[in-house]
Scaffold this active site. Structure first.
Site, PDB file in Angstrom:
ATOM      1  N   LYS A 164       0.862  -1.185   0.000  1.00 30.54           N
ATOM      2  CA  LYS A 164       0.000   0.000   0.000  1.00 30.54           C
ATOM      3  C   LYS A 164       0.887   1.219   0.000  1.00 30.54           C
ATOM      4  CE  LYS A 164      -4.484   0.625   0.091  1.00 30.54           C
ATOM      5  NZ  LYS A 164      -5.507  -0.376  -0.274  1.00 30.54           N
TER       6      LYS A 164
HETATM    7  N1  GLU Z   1      -7.164  -0.015  -3.413  1.00 33.58           N
HETATM    8  C1  GLU Z   1      -7.903  -1.200  -3.754  1.00 33.58           C
HETATM    9  C2  GLU Z   1      -7.955  -2.136  -2.571  1.00 33.58           C
HETATM   10  O1  GLU Z   1      -7.843  -1.713  -1.442  1.00 33.58           O
HETATM   11  C3  GLU Z   1      -7.406  -1.859  -5.034  1.00 33.58           C
HETATM   12  C4  GLU Z   1      -5.988  -2.322  -5.001  1.00 33.58           C
HETATM   13  C5  GLU Z   1      -5.467  -2.832  -6.340  1.00 33.58           C
HETATM   14  O2  GLU Z   1      -6.230  -2.920  -7.282  1.00 33.58           O
HETATM   15  O3  GLU Z   1      -4.272  -3.137  -6.388  1.00 33.58           O
HETATM   16  O4  GLU Z   1      -8.197  -3.313  -2.706  1.00 33.58           O
END
Ligand code: GLU
Length: 423
Positions: free
Chosen positions: A113
């Site tokens: 993240k």
């Molecule tokens: N931000 C989204 C999540 O929390 C998508 C993450 C992604 O597609 O890599 O799952």
């Protein structure tokens, strides 16, 4: 500070909560102490501080993070959020949740993240672009199509992903579309990606209704958050027969016990710039929305919305977590005692990363699929994961969250064991 305040701050630290959720699963799986140490911490954390040229002249410094929790099953994967209240602990928790999410739906990614401490509403469009490009450059030591693939999250869009893709590509000297997902279609984005998280929420909400022996038709819903996840979930759930009675955004919410016409609400939002004042509704605050007399609650905003403070007053029988970490572990205990079913975030919002996986595969192959095929594959994956989660929850007589963790943590633990410890 009073001891009650300290307890509540600890109860709302997402990183401590993520570790507590992991510990619950590790205990049932009887993981060795060494493996627990490996999996309960993050693999890499990068903190960057960088200047951005402001329109008015002068510089402003920003702080950002990219954290990789685990890369055992494949490249690190996870979004980037722009939010004034983000911090390293939040990003670490979100990275760990990505690891379990990817493992649960069985796609070959680890978890990551990123975040920048900024309220993007305070920046001009040009400042936002400069901030994004500089941040992308700062974290380019970690990201890449084989190592770590960002995506949208809170307050980040397809346009922002395009700037990240362009920055990494300019530094490489050639186009690298697979370095980021959630891109516009013109540069290697995937059909179905913008709606994928809300579609996933809808698919698992229907599965959960079947498990509880109820029919989506006539089932009432309140949705907290009206960004990409909340608005698409509300729209697709209404199409599937649910009655959406309440929605909210950062400014507050609206409620009608008779249900909201989603097409008219969208038109109202386009006209007025918000959901407030939609005819035939009464206004409710974000916290009131959570306690409304509805059958299903979809928290699709931020962490810690359902805590020990309000869990006793939730009236819904089913919670489908569109957001990451909306329910604290203390609240989980209360909800379980009250017989309220929670479909956990790592499944409920996994539609987004699942279609991100499809986007990455399409980019690597330079071969693009049609939306029908993408939606079918997504549904198959989520229904399979839902069944595997239920099987674990039922055989251990635990909550669905713990069932989901048992599936996911075991997959990562098994992959770690079979790879062995280097050197
Ligand atoms: N931000 C989204 C999540 O929390 C998508 C993450 C992604 O597609 O890599 O799952």
């Amino acid at each position: 500070m009073t001891s009650a305040a300290v307890v509540s701050m600890e109860a709302e630290n997402p990183w401590l909560n993520a570790q507590r959720q992991f510990d619950n699963a590790a205990a049932i799986l009887d993981l060795s102490p060494g493996l627990r140490e490996v999996l309960r911490d993050v693999r890499r954390e990068l903190v960057v501080r960088f200047p951005v040229k402001m329109d008015a002249g002068g510089l402003r410094m920003f702080e950002g993070y990219r954290v990789q929790h685990n890369v055992t099953r494949g490249p690190a994967k996870g979004g980037i959020r722009f939010h004034a209240a983000t911090d390293l602990d939040e990003v670490k928790a979100l990275a760990m949740w990505m690891t379990w999410k990817c493992a649960l739906v069985n796609i070959p990614f680890g978890g990551a993240k990123g975040g920048v401490v900024v309220d993007p509403a305070e920046l001009s469009h040009r400042e936002l672009e400069r901030l994004t490009r500089r941040f992308a450059s700062e974290i380019s030591v970690l990201v890449g199509p084989e190592s770590d693939i960002p995506a949208p999250d809170v307050n980040t869009s397809g346009e922002i992903m395009a700037w990240i893709m362009d920055t990494i590509s300019m530094e490489a000297g050639y186009s690298v579309p697979a370095v980021v997902t959630g891109k516009p279609l013109d540069i290697g984005g995937s059909e179905g990606r913008p709606t994928a998280t809300g579609r996933g929420v809808t698919i698992v909400a229907i599965e959960a209704c079947h498990r509880l022996g109820t029919d989506p038709h006539g089932t009432t819903v309140a949705v907290q958050g009206f960004g990409n996840v909340g608005s698409v979930s509300a729209h697709l759930m209404a199409k599937a027969g649910f009655t959406i009675c309440a929605v909210s955004d950062v400014t507050g919410g609206i409620y009608s016990e008779h249900g909201l016409d989603m097409d008219e609400l969208m038109a109202h939002r386009t006209r007025t710039g918000g959901i407030a004042g939609f005819p035939g509704t009464r206004s409710v605050s974000n916290s009131e929305l959570l306690e409304l007399p509805v059958d299903v609650l979809v928290p699709a905003a931020l962490e810690n919305q359902i805590s020990a403070r309000n869990a006793g007053r939730i009236q819904a029988r089913l919670i489908v977590e569109g957001a990451n970490g909306p329910t604290t572990p203390d609240a989980d205990v209360i909800l379980e005692k009250r017989g309220i079913t929670v479909v956990p975030d790592i499944l409920a919002n996994a539609g987004g990363v699942t279609v991100s996986y499809f986007e990455w595969v399409q980019d690597l192959q330079s071969l693009f699929w049609e939306e029908g095929e993408i939606n079918e594959r997504l549904e198959r994956i989520l229904r399979r994961a839902f069944a595997q989660m239920c099987e674990q929850a039922d055989s251990h007589s635990t909550s669905l969250r713990l069932g989901a963790y048992l599936v996911a943590v075991k997959r990562v633990a098994d992959a770690t064991a079979v790879r062995g410890i280097y050197p």
